[in-house]
Design a protein around this motif. Structure first.
Motif, PDB file in Angstrom:
ATOM      1  N   MET A   1       1.178  -1.450  -0.217  1.00  0.00           N
ATOM      2  CA  MET A   1       0.120  -0.076   0.435  1.00  0.00           C
ATOM      3  C   MET A   1       0.528   1.257   0.104  1.00  0.00           C
ATOM      4  O   MET A   1       1.881   1.331   1.062  1.00  0.00           O
ATOM      5  N   PRO A   2       0.292   2.133  -0.272  1.00  0.00           N
ATOM      6  CA  PRO A   2       1.128   3.869  -0.972  1.00  0.00           C
ATOM      7  C   PRO A   2       1.820   3.832   0.071  1.00  0.00           C
ATOM      8  O   PRO A   2       0.230   4.043   1.159  1.00  0.00           O
ATOM      9  N   LEU A   3       2.360   5.026   0.296  1.00  0.00           N
ATOM     10  CA  LEU A   3       2.415   5.677   1.359  1.00  0.00           C
ATOM     11  C   LEU A   3       1.218   6.574   2.412  1.00  0.00           C
ATOM     12  O   LEU A   3       0.821   6.799   3.386  1.00  0.00           O
ATOM     13  N   LEU A   4       1.028   7.591   1.304  1.00  0.00           N
ATOM     14  CA  LEU A   4       0.007   8.053   1.335  1.00  0.00           C
ATOM     15  C   LEU A   4      -1.366   7.477   1.366  1.00  0.00           C
ATOM     16  O   LEU A   4      -2.328   8.452   2.891  1.00  0.00           O
ATOM     17  N   TRP A  55      -6.664  -8.525  10.220  1.00  0.00           N
ATOM     18  CA  TRP A  55      -5.656  -9.609   9.286  1.00  0.00           C
ATOM     19  C   TRP A  55      -5.546 -10.413   8.892  1.00  0.00           C
ATOM     20  O   TRP A  55      -5.508 -11.447   8.454  1.00  0.00           O
ATOM     21  N   LEU A  56      -5.631 -11.468  10.267  1.00  0.00           N
ATOM     22  CA  LEU A  56      -5.510 -12.663  10.702  1.00  0.00           C
ATOM     23  C   LEU A  56      -6.605 -13.613  10.332  1.00  0.00           C
ATOM     24  O   LEU A  56      -6.742 -14.343   9.153  1.00  0.00           O
ATOM     25  N   ILE A  57      -8.069 -13.049  10.886  1.00  0.00           N
ATOM     26  CA  ILE A  57      -8.406 -13.545  10.505  1.00  0.00           C
ATOM     27  C   ILE A  57      -9.149 -13.636   7.988  1.00  0.00           C
ATOM     28  O   ILE A  57      -9.335 -14.661   8.543  1.00  0.00           O
ATOM     29  N   ASN A 131       1.198  -4.860   3.658  1.00  0.00           N
ATOM     30  CA  ASN A 131       1.946  -5.026   5.401  1.00  0.00           C
ATOM     31  C   ASN A 131       1.246  -4.509   6.546  1.00  0.00           C
ATOM     32  O   ASN A 131       1.166  -3.275   6.735  1.00  0.00           O
ATOM     33  N   ILE A 132       1.264  -5.558   7.481  1.00  0.00           N
ATOM     34  CA  ILE A 132      -0.202  -4.995   8.242  1.00  0.00           C
ATOM     35  C   ILE A 132       0.520  -5.056   9.257  1.00  0.00           C
ATOM     36  O   ILE A 132       0.189  -3.641  10.188  1.00  0.00           O
ATOM     37  N   ILE A 133       2.108  -5.302   9.586  1.00  0.00           N
ATOM     38  CA  ILE A 133       2.678  -4.804  10.909  1.00  0.00           C
ATOM     39  C   ILE A 133       2.910  -2.707  10.732  1.00  0.00           C
ATOM     40  O   ILE A 133       2.339  -2.608  11.224  1.00  0.00           O
TER      41      ILE A 133
END
Length: 189
Positions: A1-4, A55-57, A131-133
């Motif tokens: 996902m883009p930073l914005l 996210w895990l679900i 990236n979920i983290i």
């Protein structure tokens, strides 16, 4: 996902916590920085954890819905955005009583109630391959900053600003969902 997009998502996810923090600040009347940091930290930590759970679900279901993943992400973000707009436009009678005590369990419950949408967003993001983290840390940090600021401003501004923040957050979620759907269908980029 883009930073914005990550920044906008983090901002929109923190809007309901900001509104709740304004309410808490109004209840305290003259909140100290310690009060604001405590509430901001509680809200921020909870808001960072819930998208990871979602996210895990979502990842566990991804293999079953792979061809529809972008539509699911779009639908979840659209529905959450519409819900936030509706909450922002609803009458104050439905709002949390600002005079409730600021105990740790009460603050955690308030933090959890404002982060349920982040769990659903996390589930939707599982289908978008982000990236979920990084995203969860951005959401938690934005929520910490917004909630801390909200508590400090609460005595001055009260709930008036909180409603507008929820509407803006809802519009941002709808925009991000639309972008995900358009990118995956080939209409963008």
């Amino acid at each position: 996902m883009p930073l914005l997009s990550t920044f906008l998502l983090a901002f929109s996810m923190s809007c309901d916590a900001f509104a709740a923090a304004l309410c808490k600040g109004a209840a305290i009347r003259r909140p100290s920085l310690k009060d604001a940091l405590r509430i901001g930290l509680i809200f921020g930590v909870i808001e960072a954890i819930t998208p990871m759970i979602g996210w895990l679900i979502g990842r566990s279901l991804a293999v079953y819905v792979e061809q529809w993943d972008h539509w699911i992400a779009f639908a979840l973000l659209l529905l959450l955005g519409l819900h936030m707009i509706h909450e922002g436009l609803s009458k104050d009678e439905e709002d949390e009583d600002c005079s409730t005590p600021q105990s740790l369990p009460r603050l955690m419950l308030t933090g959890l109630s404002t982060s349920i949408d982040a769990m659903a967003v996390g589930a939707g993001l599982a289908f978008a391959g982000v990236n979920i983290i990084t995203t969860a840390l951005a959401i938690g940090t934005a929520t910490f900053v917004m909630a801390t600021t909200g508590v400090m401003l609460g005595g001055v501004l009260g709930k008036m600003v909180g409603k507008r923040a929820e509407i803006i957050g809802g519009l941002v979620l709808i925009g991000i969902g639309t972008t995900i759907m358009l990118e995956h269908t080939g209409y963008l980029g």
